[in-house]
Design a protein around this motif. Structure first.
Motif, PDB file in Angstrom:
ATOM      1  N   GLU A 124      38.968  25.221  37.527  1.00  0.00           N
ATOM      2  CA  GLU A 124      38.869  25.338  36.062  1.00  0.00           C
ATOM      3  C   GLU A 124      37.774  26.337  35.677  1.00  0.00           C
ATOM      4  OE1 GLU A 124      40.276  24.867  32.408  1.00  0.00           O
ATOM      5  OE2 GLU A 124      41.169  23.965  34.191  1.00  0.00           O
ATOM      6  N   LEU A 125      36.645  26.276  36.365  1.00  0.00           N
ATOM      7  CA  LEU A 125      35.568  27.242  36.097  1.00  0.00           C
ATOM      8  C   LEU A 125      36.025  28.663  36.392  1.00  0.00           C
ATOM      9  CD1 LEU A 125      32.387  25.469  37.557  1.00  0.00           C
ATOM     10  CD2 LEU A 125      33.041  25.712  35.155  1.00  0.00           C
ATOM     11  N   LEU A 126      36.702  28.849  37.513  1.00  0.00           N
ATOM     12  CA  LEU A 126      37.182  30.188  37.868  1.00  0.00           C
ATOM     13  C   LEU A 126      38.193  30.703  36.846  1.00  0.00           C
ATOM     14  CD1 LEU A 126      37.576  29.775  41.731  1.00  0.00           C
ATOM     15  CD2 LEU A 126      35.859  31.162  40.536  1.00  0.00           C
ATOM     16  N   LYS A 127      39.049  29.821  36.385  1.00  0.00           N
ATOM     17  CA  LYS A 127      40.066  30.194  35.402  1.00  0.00           C
ATOM     18  C   LYS A 127      39.418  30.616  34.081  1.00  0.00           C
ATOM     19  CE  LYS A 127      43.817  27.928  32.917  1.00  0.00           C
ATOM     20  NZ  LYS A 127      44.505  26.654  32.784  1.00  0.00           N
ATOM     21  N   GLN A 128      38.405  29.902  33.653  1.00  0.00           N
ATOM     22  CA  GLN A 128      37.800  30.157  32.351  1.00  0.00           C
ATOM     23  C   GLN A 128      36.635  31.136  32.363  1.00  0.00           C
ATOM     24  OE1 GLN A 128      36.900  26.711  29.961  1.00  0.00           O
ATOM     25  NE2 GLN A 128      38.512  25.519  30.938  1.00  0.00           N
ATOM     26  N   TYR A 129      35.888  31.208  33.476  1.00  0.00           N
ATOM     27  CA  TYR A 129      34.617  31.925  33.426  1.00  0.00           C
ATOM     28  C   TYR A 129      34.422  32.998  34.494  1.00  0.00           C
ATOM     29  CZ  TYR A 129      33.590  28.000  30.405  1.00  0.00           C
ATOM     30  OH  TYR A 129      33.640  27.062  29.419  1.00  0.00           O
ATOM     31  N   ASP A 130      35.411  33.242  35.341  1.00  0.00           N
ATOM     32  CA  ASP A 130      35.214  34.294  36.335  1.00  0.00           C
ATOM     33  C   ASP A 130      35.423  35.643  35.664  1.00  0.00           C
ATOM     34  OD1 ASP A 130      34.828  35.784  38.590  1.00  0.00           O
ATOM     35  OD2 ASP A 130      36.794  35.345  39.449  1.00  0.00           O
ATOM     36  N   ASP A 131      34.351  36.376  35.526  1.00  0.00           N
ATOM     37  CA  ASP A 131      34.395  37.688  34.894  1.00  0.00           C
ATOM     38  C   ASP A 131      34.617  38.798  35.915  1.00  0.00           C
ATOM     39  OD1 ASP A 131      31.998  37.581  36.194  1.00  0.00           O
ATOM     40  OD2 ASP A 131      30.767  38.203  34.491  1.00  0.00           O
ATOM     41  N   GLY A 132      35.024  38.428  37.115  1.00  0.00           N
ATOM     42  CA  GLY A 132      35.219  39.401  38.178  1.00  0.00           C
ATOM     43  C   GLY A 132      34.000  39.522  39.079  1.00  0.00           C
ATOM     44  N   ARG A 133      32.899  38.882  38.672  1.00  0.00           N
ATOM     45  CA  ARG A 133      31.668  38.960  39.459  1.00  0.00           C
ATOM     46  C   ARG A 133      31.017  37.591  39.642  1.00  0.00           C
ATOM     47  NH1 ARG A 133      27.752  43.416  37.467  1.00  0.00           N
ATOM     48  NH2 ARG A 133      27.133  43.154  39.613  1.00  0.00           N
ATOM     49  N   SER A 134      31.694  36.547  39.252  1.00  0.00           N
ATOM     50  CA  SER A 134      31.068  35.219  39.235  1.00  0.00           C
ATOM     51  C   SER A 134      31.627  34.247  40.272  1.00  0.00           C
ATOM     52  CB  SER A 134      31.227  34.599  37.839  1.00  0.00           C
ATOM     53  OG  SER A 134      30.618  35.400  36.874  1.00  0.00           O
ATOM     54  N   LYS A 135      32.632  34.651  41.016  1.00  0.00           N
ATOM     55  CA  LYS A 135      33.308  33.718  41.929  1.00  0.00           C
ATOM     56  C   LYS A 135      32.350  33.093  42.941  1.00  0.00           C
ATOM     57  CE  LYS A 135      37.137  35.140  43.546  1.00  0.00           C
ATOM     58  NZ  LYS A 135      38.086  35.898  44.338  1.00  0.00           N
ATOM     59  N   SER A 136      31.554  33.913  43.610  1.00  0.00           N
ATOM     60  CA  SER A 136      30.638  33.378  44.618  1.00  0.00           C
ATOM     61  C   SER A 136      29.624  32.425  43.997  1.00  0.00           C
ATOM     62  CB  SER A 136      29.907  34.510  45.345  1.00  0.00           C
ATOM     63  OG  SER A 136      30.817  35.227  46.141  1.00  0.00           O
ATOM     64  N   PHE A 137      29.099  32.806  42.839  1.00  0.00           N
ATOM     65  CA  PHE A 137      28.122  31.955  42.143  1.00  0.00           C
ATOM     66  C   PHE A 137      28.742  30.606  41.776  1.00  0.00           C
ATOM     67  CE2 PHE A 137      26.144  30.320  38.305  1.00  0.00           C
ATOM     68  CZ  PHE A 137      24.800  30.333  38.648  1.00  0.00           C
ATOM     69  N   LEU A 138      29.943  30.628  41.240  1.00  0.00           N
ATOM     70  CA  LEU A 138      30.603  29.383  40.844  1.00  0.00           C
ATOM     71  C   LEU A 138      30.939  28.523  42.062  1.00  0.00           C
ATOM     72  CD1 LEU A 138      32.886  30.774  37.996  1.00  0.00           C
ATOM     73  CD2 LEU A 138      30.770  29.444  37.744  1.00  0.00           C
ATOM     74  N   CYS A 139      31.374  29.152  43.137  1.00  0.00           N
ATOM     75  CA  CYS A 139      31.666  28.411  44.365  1.00  0.00           C
ATOM     76  C   CYS A 139      30.401  27.751  44.915  1.00  0.00           C
ATOM     77  CB  CYS A 139      32.291  29.327  45.412  1.00  0.00           C
ATOM     78  SG  CYS A 139      33.990  29.827  45.041  1.00  0.00           S
ATOM     79  N   LEU A 140      29.309  28.509  44.984  1.00  0.00           N
ATOM     80  CA  LEU A 140      28.047  27.950  45.458  1.00  0.00           C
ATOM     81  C   LEU A 140      27.575  26.806  44.565  1.00  0.00           C
ATOM     82  CD1 LEU A 140      26.006  31.082  46.520  1.00  0.00           C
ATOM     83  CD2 LEU A 140      26.702  29.186  47.980  1.00  0.00           C
ATOM     84  N   SER A 141      27.729  26.987  43.267  1.00  0.00           N
ATOM     85  CA  SER A 141      27.317  25.942  42.327  1.00  0.00           C
ATOM     86  C   SER A 141      28.053  24.640  42.608  1.00  0.00           C
ATOM     87  CB  SER A 141      27.580  26.385  40.885  1.00  0.00           C
ATOM     88  OG  SER A 141      26.818  27.528  40.571  1.00  0.00           O
TER      89      SER A 141
END
Length: 191
Positions: free
Chosen positions: A122-139
């Motif tokens: 859900e976070l990736l769908k709504q908030y991945d701006d193309g540069r946030s995937k690793s940060f969201l995964c780590l979170s």
């Protein structure tokens, strides 16, 4: 064709990694990792000693289920390496993951991982701006899921006022970073 039925839960690595929370699990293209024992795993990781010992030889899902866990040189070496460095996938939760699996069972670990994976998607769908995937995964790997959900809900009012995807991602990352700092968790990969 390889037999993928050897492992029931490819989102949990035999070694204890949270495969379903790894950025490579969500990558498109040839560098995508299918998770532990998933389709094409054997072509990408043909000599994984954890998979060979744990899954193929002992019929387990994870080293956390193994009676030899405390004395396994492969596991001990991996845990020591986790203290020394991180690579693309965060290895910091390895020891905790293995202890959890040993104490509460693979079923409970998989249930919690699936909850984290659903939230991450859900976070990736709504908030991945193309540069946030690793940060969201780590979170999702390193922060308590309830705290993470609460901080995302608390930030949602500010986020909803942002029109630009990069600004929404920035606001969310700032909120998550504040949570991580409060909890004493570093979301930066050491190189």
């Amino acid at each position: 064709m390889a037999d993928y039925s050897l492992k029931k839960h490819p989102v949990v690595g035999a070694c204890g990694l949270s495969c379903g929370l790894c950025p490579r699990y969500y990558t498109e293209g040839p560098s995508r990792c299918p998770g532990c024992g998933g389709p094409d795993f054997f072509n990408k990781h043909p000599s994984c000693g954890f998979f060979t010992c744990c899954v193929k030889e002992k019929g387990l899902e994870s080293c956390g289920q193994c009676c030899d866990l405390d004395n396994c040189p492969r596991v001990l070496k991996n845990l020591e390496a986790a203290k020394e460095h991180d690579s693309f996938i965060s290895y910091r939760p390895l020891a905790g993951n293995l202890i959890f699996i040993r104490g509460k069972g693979i079923g409970e670990f998989v249930r919690l991982e699936k909850e984290k994976i659903a939230f991450l998607k859900e976070l990736l769908k709504q908030y991945d701006d193309g540069r946030s995937k690793s940060f969201l995964c780590l979170s999702c790997q390193l922060l308590p899921i309830d705290s993470l959900k609460n901080i995302v809900n608390a930030a949602s009012n500010v986020i909803s006022q942002e029109n630009d995807a990069k600004n929404r991602a920035r606001v969310l990352k700032e909120a998550i970073s504040e949570l991580a700092e409060t909890l004493g968790v570093s979301l930066k990969l050491r190189r």
